[in-house]
Design an enzyme around this catalytic site. Sequence first.
Site, PDB file in Angstrom:
ATOM      1  N   ASN A   1      29.056  42.604  33.276  1.00 13.87           N
ATOM      2  CA  ASN A   1      30.139  42.535  34.259  1.00 13.87           C
ATOM      3  C   ASN A   1      30.517  43.954  34.699  1.00 13.87           C
ATOM      4  O   ASN A   1      30.894  44.777  33.870  1.00 13.87           O
ATOM      5  CB  ASN A   1      31.336  41.824  33.583  1.00 13.87           C
ATOM      6  CG  ASN A   1      32.540  41.702  34.497  1.00 13.87           C
ATOM      7  OD1 ASN A   1      32.497  42.089  35.658  1.00 13.87           O
ATOM      8  ND2 ASN A   1      33.623  41.163  33.955  1.00 13.87           N
ATOM      9  N   TYR A   2      30.418  44.220  35.994  1.00 18.35           N
ATOM     10  CA  TYR A   2      30.723  45.572  36.490  1.00 18.35           C
ATOM     11  C   TYR A   2      32.231  45.793  36.657  1.00 18.35           C
ATOM     12  O   TYR A   2      32.653  46.918  36.911  1.00 18.35           O
ATOM     13  CB  TYR A   2      30.091  45.776  37.859  1.00 18.35           C
ATOM     14  CG  TYR A   2      28.596  45.976  37.924  1.00 18.35           C
ATOM     15  CD1 TYR A   2      27.707  45.199  37.199  1.00 18.35           C
ATOM     16  CD2 TYR A   2      28.066  46.945  38.765  1.00 18.35           C
ATOM     17  CE1 TYR A   2      26.332  45.380  37.311  1.00 18.35           C
ATOM     18  CE2 TYR A   2      26.696  47.137  38.886  1.00 18.35           C
ATOM     19  CZ  TYR A   2      25.839  46.341  38.163  1.00 18.35           C
ATOM     20  OH  TYR A   2      24.475  46.523  38.293  1.00 18.35           O
ATOM     21  N   LYS A   3      33.016  44.694  36.599  1.00 21.18           N
ATOM     22  CA  LYS A   3      34.472  44.777  36.889  1.00 21.18           C
ATOM     23  C   LYS A   3      34.657  45.610  38.168  1.00 21.18           C
ATOM     24  O   LYS A   3      33.916  45.405  39.126  1.00 21.18           O
ATOM     25  CB  LYS A   3      35.208  45.348  35.675  1.00 21.18           C
ATOM     26  CG  LYS A   3      34.932  44.507  34.407  1.00 21.18           C
ATOM     27  CD  LYS A   3      35.922  44.691  33.316  1.00 21.18           C
ATOM     28  CE  LYS A   3      35.628  43.698  32.200  1.00 21.18           C
ATOM     29  NZ  LYS A   3      36.592  43.689  31.145  1.00 21.18           N
TER      30      LYS A   3
ATOM     31  N   HIS B   1      37.765  34.540  34.338  1.00 18.75           N
ATOM     32  CA  HIS B   1      37.768  35.738  33.489  1.00 18.75           C
ATOM     33  C   HIS B   1      39.221  36.065  33.114  1.00 18.75           C
ATOM     34  O   HIS B   1      40.137  35.796  33.883  1.00 18.75           O
ATOM     35  CB  HIS B   1      37.117  36.916  34.228  1.00 18.75           C
ATOM     36  CG  HIS B   1      36.854  38.069  33.315  1.00 18.75           C
ATOM     37  ND1 HIS B   1      37.826  38.989  32.982  1.00 18.75           N
ATOM     38  CD2 HIS B   1      35.747  38.437  32.633  1.00 18.75           C
ATOM     39  CE1 HIS B   1      37.318  39.873  32.139  1.00 18.75           C
ATOM     40  NE2 HIS B   1      36.047  39.559  31.904  1.00 18.75           N
TER      41      HIS B   1
ATOM     42  N   GLU C   1      36.127  35.388  24.895  1.00 17.25           N
ATOM     43  CA  GLU C   1      36.495  36.816  24.903  1.00 17.25           C
ATOM     44  C   GLU C   1      37.956  36.966  24.496  1.00 17.25           C
ATOM     45  O   GLU C   1      38.848  36.689  25.313  1.00 17.25           O
ATOM     46  CB  GLU C   1      36.342  37.413  26.300  1.00 17.25           C
ATOM     47  CG  GLU C   1      34.950  37.429  26.860  1.00 17.25           C
ATOM     48  CD  GLU C   1      34.808  38.431  28.010  1.00 17.25           C
ATOM     49  OE1 GLU C   1      33.845  39.172  27.988  1.00 17.25           O
ATOM     50  OE2 GLU C   1      35.680  38.462  28.901  1.00 17.25           O
TER      51      GLU C   1
ATOM     52  N   ILE D   1      39.164  43.245  24.678  1.00 21.65           N
ATOM     53  CA  ILE D   1      38.429  43.630  25.888  1.00 21.65           C
ATOM     54  C   ILE D   1      38.670  45.114  26.196  1.00 21.65           C
ATOM     55  O   ILE D   1      39.810  45.577  26.213  1.00 21.65           O
ATOM     56  CB  ILE D   1      38.853  42.748  27.092  1.00 21.65           C
ATOM     57  CG1 ILE D   1      38.349  41.309  26.888  1.00 21.65           C
ATOM     58  CG2 ILE D   1      38.326  43.330  28.399  1.00 21.65           C
ATOM     59  CD1 ILE D   1      38.765  40.339  27.979  1.00 21.65           C
TER      60      ILE D   1
ATOM     61  N   ALA E   1      30.795  44.772  29.393  1.00 22.58           N
ATOM     62  CA  ALA E   1      31.111  45.590  30.568  1.00 22.58           C
ATOM     63  C   ALA E   1      31.123  47.080  30.239  1.00 22.58           C
ATOM     64  O   ALA E   1      30.120  47.768  30.380  1.00 22.58           O
ATOM     65  CB  ALA E   1      32.450  45.148  31.155  1.00 22.58           C
ATOM     66  N   SER E   2      32.276  47.585  29.758  1.00 21.50           N
ATOM     67  CA  SER E   2      32.489  49.036  29.691  1.00 21.50           C
ATOM     68  C   SER E   2      31.462  49.785  28.849  1.00 21.50           C
ATOM     69  O   SER E   2      31.105  50.919  29.181  1.00 21.50           O
ATOM     70  CB  SER E   2      33.902  49.329  29.182  1.00 21.50           C
ATOM     71  OG  SER E   2      34.150  48.656  27.966  1.00 21.50           O
TER      72      SER E   2
HETATM   73  O1  G3P Z   1      33.562  40.446  31.059  1.00 22.76           O
HETATM   74  C1  G3P Z   1      33.288  41.279  29.994  1.00 22.76           C
HETATM   75  C2  G3P Z   1      34.481  41.843  29.394  1.00 22.76           C
HETATM   76  O2  G3P Z   1      35.704  41.332  29.675  1.00 22.76           O
HETATM   77  C3  G3P Z   1      34.339  42.588  28.138  1.00 22.76           C
HETATM   78  O3  G3P Z   1      34.658  43.880  28.485  1.00 22.76           O
HETATM   79  O4  G3P Z   1      34.503  46.285  28.351  1.00 22.76           O
HETATM   80  O5  G3P Z   1      35.043  44.956  26.312  1.00 22.76           O
HETATM   81  O6  G3P Z   1      32.731  44.883  27.263  1.00 22.76           O
HETATM   82  P1  G3P Z   1      34.209  45.062  27.537  1.00 22.76           P
END
Ligand code: G3P
Length: 220
Positions: free
Chosen positions: A7-9, A91, A139, A144, A200-201
């Site tokens: 997810n690129y957000k 999400h 999640e 997150i 994502a991050s």
């Molecule tokens: O959609 C993926 C996300 O919400 C998780 O984010 O940055 O913790 O990998 P992250």
Amino acid sequence: MVFILLNYKTFDEGTGAKSVDIARACRDVSESSGIEIAVAPQFPDLFRISSAVDIPVFAQHVDGIGSGSNTGQIYSRCIREAGASGSLINHSEKRMTLADIERSLLSLKENRMRSVICTNNVATTAAASALSPDYVAIEPPELIGTGVPVSKANPGIITDSVEAARKIDKKVVVLCGAGISKGEDLKAAIELGAGGVLLASGIIKAKDPKAALEDLVSLI
Ligand code: G3P
């Protein structure tokens, strides 16, 4: 088969032209590892990526609307025409009501697109599974973006989600996300029963996203 959805957000590091560079890294690592890696960029970058790279491209959201007077909403047919083959729904950063989740899911199914309903706990995993999406992605919101992997901080939420989904619809694949970035995180997620990860991050904001992806798949 393990499924990774990136997810690129709205990270700058994955915006505009840079979104294609990351998608190319995903393609390369997917080809060398044999693991399916899909990307979920921002809407305006869907077409740019799908035109340049032959990996699955997902939208970050879709609305359950059809052709008509729906200004500002995201139409499933339009994202499909832009090259998307699926979408996230609900999400944590784009929460929806259960009724709207169902409408979005139906719009994806009508277009034969893959669906990932995100959930925040075991009860919502069960509710989402009852709608029979392709994937449910558990999640915990508090993890997150923290870099603390859900597979380490809260393994029980993954095993319980897998069990809850199985009881309701065996075809639903459970993904997990939040804080996932390393090979050991993905390995642990799979060992806990997940079919893959949503992340994502850890990749998008990495100094070298391709190296980070290589590490992610290294233990599978
Ligand atoms: O959609 C993926 C996300 O919400 C998780 O984010 O940055 O913790 O990998 P992250």
